[in-house]
Design a protein around this motif. Structure first.
Motif, PDB file in Angstrom:
ATOM      1  N   THR A   1       0.972  -1.023  -0.017  1.00 24.22           N
ATOM      2  CA  THR A   1      -0.144  -0.017   0.066  1.00 24.22           C
ATOM      3  C   THR A   1       0.941   1.229  -0.137  1.00 24.22           C
ATOM      4  O   THR A   1       1.804   1.217   0.842  1.00 24.22           O
ATOM      5  N   PRO A   2       0.855   2.026  -0.878  1.00 23.38           N
ATOM      6  CA  PRO A   2       1.556   3.270  -0.775  1.00 23.38           C
ATOM      7  C   PRO A   2       1.576   4.125   0.389  1.00 23.38           C
ATOM      8  O   PRO A   2       0.795   3.968   1.144  1.00 23.38           O
ATOM      9  N   PRO A   3       2.850   4.462   0.781  1.00 21.81           N
ATOM     10  CA  PRO A   3       3.109   5.251   2.162  1.00 21.81           C
ATOM     11  C   PRO A   3       2.336   6.232   2.237  1.00 21.81           C
ATOM     12  O   PRO A   3       2.087   6.941   1.303  1.00 21.81           O
ATOM     13  N   GLY A   4       1.913   6.747   3.318  1.00 23.63           N
ATOM     14  CA  GLY A   4       1.222   7.809   3.666  1.00 23.63           C
ATOM     15  C   GLY A   4       0.056   7.498   5.115  1.00 23.63           C
ATOM     16  O   GLY A   4       0.024   6.298   5.350  1.00 23.63           O
ATOM     17  N   ALA A   5      -0.364   8.451   5.245  1.00 23.94           N
ATOM     18  CA  ALA A   5      -1.649   8.435   6.178  1.00 23.94           C
ATOM     19  C   ALA A   5      -2.831   8.064   5.541  1.00 23.94           C
ATOM     20  O   ALA A   5      -3.426   8.670   4.534  1.00 23.94           O
ATOM     21  N   TYR A   6      -3.699   7.061   6.250  1.00 29.74           N
ATOM     22  CA  TYR A   6      -4.919   6.879   5.731  1.00 29.74           C
ATOM     23  C   TYR A   6      -5.990   6.767   6.871  1.00 29.74           C
ATOM     24  O   TYR A   6      -5.811   6.535   7.771  1.00 29.74           O
ATOM     25  N   ALA A   7      -7.201   7.674   6.247  1.00 28.78           N
ATOM     26  CA  ALA A   7      -8.160   7.680   7.488  1.00 28.78           C
ATOM     27  C   ALA A   7      -9.582   7.409   6.785  1.00 28.78           C
ATOM     28  O   ALA A   7      -9.724   7.518   5.784  1.00 28.78           O
ATOM     29  N   GLY A   8     -10.261   6.909   7.693  1.00 28.85           N
ATOM     30  CA  GLY A   8     -11.731   6.437   7.546  1.00 28.85           C
ATOM     31  C   GLY A   8     -12.852   6.931   8.460  1.00 28.85           C
ATOM     32  O   GLY A   8     -12.148   7.572   9.669  1.00 28.85           O
ATOM     33  N   VAL A   9     -14.059   6.934   8.240  1.00 28.38           N
ATOM     34  CA  VAL A   9     -15.015   7.450   9.143  1.00 28.38           C
ATOM     35  C   VAL A   9     -15.828   6.387   9.808  1.00 28.38           C
ATOM     36  O   VAL A   9     -16.473   5.552   9.110  1.00 28.38           O
ATOM     37  N   LEU A  10     -15.960   6.125  10.946  1.00 28.79           N
ATOM     38  CA  LEU A  10     -16.305   5.098  11.525  1.00 28.79           C
ATOM     39  C   LEU A  10     -17.752   5.667  12.399  1.00 28.79           C
ATOM     40  O   LEU A  10     -17.590   6.558  13.130  1.00 28.79           O
ATOM     41  N   THR A  11     -18.790   5.325  12.060  1.00 28.21           N
ATOM     42  CA  THR A  11     -20.163   5.706  12.413  1.00 28.21           C
ATOM     43  C   THR A  11     -20.694   4.619  13.429  1.00 28.21           C
ATOM     44  O   THR A  11     -21.205   3.706  13.047  1.00 28.21           O
ATOM     45  N   LEU A  12     -21.148   5.206  14.654  1.00 29.52           N
ATOM     46  CA  LEU A  12     -21.752   4.374  15.736  1.00 29.52           C
ATOM     47  C   LEU A  12     -23.137   5.049  15.767  1.00 29.52           C
ATOM     48  O   LEU A  12     -23.494   6.391  15.876  1.00 29.52           O
ATOM     49  N   THR A  13     -24.177   4.170  15.784  1.00 32.52           N
ATOM     50  CA  THR A  13     -25.610   4.473  16.025  1.00 32.52           C
ATOM     51  C   THR A  13     -26.256   3.724  17.147  1.00 32.52           C
ATOM     52  O   THR A  13     -26.180   2.566  17.205  1.00 32.52           O
ATOM     53  N   LEU A  14     -26.737   4.337  18.096  1.00 34.29           N
ATOM     54  CA  LEU A  14     -27.678   3.751  19.024  1.00 34.29           C
ATOM     55  C   LEU A  14     -29.137   4.030  18.845  1.00 34.29           C
ATOM     56  O   LEU A  14     -29.637   4.882  18.567  1.00 34.29           O
TER      57      LEU A  14
END
Length: 443
Positions: free
Chosen positions: A429-442
């Motif tokens: 995987t190309p070097p660097g920072a990877y970010a995702g969005v985790l959604t919690l639903t109650l």
């Protein structure tokens, strides 16, 4: 009314949405957000009759209301909890006297249509803000349950409601839908499924004075079986009961005299005692104590106020471990601890679920299906419910359960949920920072 299928985690519509953000960051890392849901408000013409003592003519106005449910995709045999919220009542305080807080007890009905017809009785807690003389009544909510007996789309519309006030005098303001049925506020879609228990119970009224009979009808019972119809106070039975024999189609009807002032509902069941397998969930019922206070005496009233279902988290970012380019290793971390507080005091459990987006990086992305978790959940001592951790596995874009509690006669408490996180980073995987969005639903 019937009980939910054993072992099934209900797919509930959100009672409330709690917002938060947790960034998962990985070098070679996730934001927790709980977007708010919205129910459909509907307006309908309403005919309200003030208490006779007020000397006022009937009021023809408009009610704004909404219907919400805890499960928009049930299966036949499931129990659905319904909440009827009167956003704006057509009637107002019928007297010039200022009404203090917590003297209003609302009751009403929700009308079912489409694949399943009938009325669901609903009742609200004795809870309200102060109401100045002649001022509009504040918004209030009422809840009840029904058992799904037919597959396909089922519509829910607000029905008649009654506002009972207990201050100096016991007064009722009865409001009926002028041109029934009112507009549909909610629609659920039920899946066909051989039900484990389709026993159901409906009441002719959601409230009454001590000693008043309440009529009932029901179905789904064993033809010819002896069915007990009894009062319920919280999680236990009362002494108010009667028996009837189920007809050839499993239907029942009759009336029950309710005397116990602590009654919160009425159930029907086969056998010697109520069970979830052979009984119905409680149909909401409130006993209005109109007994005159003897001369020289004072009536003392204490109220347990229902609260909310809420969630809080200890932080809004998670930095996961670094992986080496080309290694194909896993980036790991720990989800910020989430505390769930359930102070509703009703029969519904809750579910905390999560889903994640793809992890975006420098000219590339890591698929959401590469994120897995191992959930954990603990229950605070003394809580009526017991928290259950979700199963370890992939979170992904489809989502997974972090923690939950089951439905029950009386639920609630405080709970702490957490999870170990693991992101499977593909080799090279190309070097660097990877970010995702985790959604919690109650819900």
């Amino acid at each position: 009314m019937g009980s939910p299928r054993n072992g099934r985690s209900s797919r509930r519509r959100r009672w409330a949405s709690l917002l938060g953000a947790t960034a998962l960051a990985v070098t070679a890392g996730g934001a927790l957000a709980c977007p708010a849901g919205a129910a459909t408000d509907v307006d309908f013409a309403t005919h309200c009759i003030p208490p006779a003592i007020a000397g006022l003519p009937p009021i023809d106005g408009t009610t704004t209301a909404k219907i919400t449910v805890d499960d928009t995709s049930p299966e036949v045999g499931d129990t659905v909890t319904v909440t009827y919220t009167v956003v704006t009542a057509a009637a107002a305080n019928p007297t010039a006297i200022d009404l203090p807080a917590d003297i209003m007890t609302p009751t009403g009905k929700v009308t079912l249509g489409g694949a399943q017809t009938g009325d669901v009785t609903v009742a609200g807690p004795r809870k309200n803000d102060p109401v100045p003389g002649k001022a509009a009544f504040p918004s209030f909510s009422m809840t009840g349950t029904f058992t799904v007996t037919s597959p396909d789309a089922i519509t829910l519309a607000p029905g008649d409601y009654n506002i009972h006030t207990s201050y100096i005098l016991e007064l009722d303001t009865v409001c009926t839908v002028t041109n029934p049925p009112a507009p549909v506020s909610e629609t659920i879609t039920a899946a066909d499924n051989p039900p484990a228990n389709t026993r159901n119970l409906g009441l002719g009224s959601a409230s009454g004075a001590p000693g008043d009979p309440v009529t009932f009808t029901g179905g789904g019972f064993t033809p010819g079986a002896t069915v007990t119809v009894a009062g319920r106070s919280g999680s236990g039975p009362t002494a108010d009961r009667t028996t009837v024999t189920a007809g050839s189609s499993g239907g029942i009807s009759g009336s029950l005299v309710v005397n116990d002032l602590t009654t919160t509902g009425v159930v029907a069941y086969e056998g010697s005692a109520w069970t979830a397998e052979l009984g119905t969930p409680p149909a909401a019922y409130v006993v209005i104590d109109d007994t005159p206070v003897p001369e020289g005496s004072q009536r003392l009233t204490a109220t347990v106020k229902a609260g909310d279902l809420s969630m809080a988290q200890t932080g809004d970012s998670v930095t996961m471990s670094t992986v080496d380019f080309g290694s194909g290793d896993r980036s790991t971390g720990d989800l910020n601890t989430v505390t769930v507080k359930d102070y509703r005091g009703g029969p519904a459990g809750w579910s905390l679920t999560g889903k994640v987006t793809d992890f975006s990086g420098p000219g590339a992305k890591i698929d959401a299906g590469k994120l897995s978790w191992t959930p954990a959940c603990t229950t605070k001592a003394g809580s009526p419910s017991t928290c259950q951790a979700g199963s370890p596995g992939v979170v992904g874009g489809a989502g997974a359960t972090l923690a939950s509690t089951p439905d029950g006669t009386l639920t609630g408490g405080e709970f702490t949920a957490s999870a170990g996180l693991s992101l499977d980073v593909p080799a090279f995987t190309p070097p660097g920072a990877y970010a995702g969005v985790l959604t919690l639903t109650l819900t």
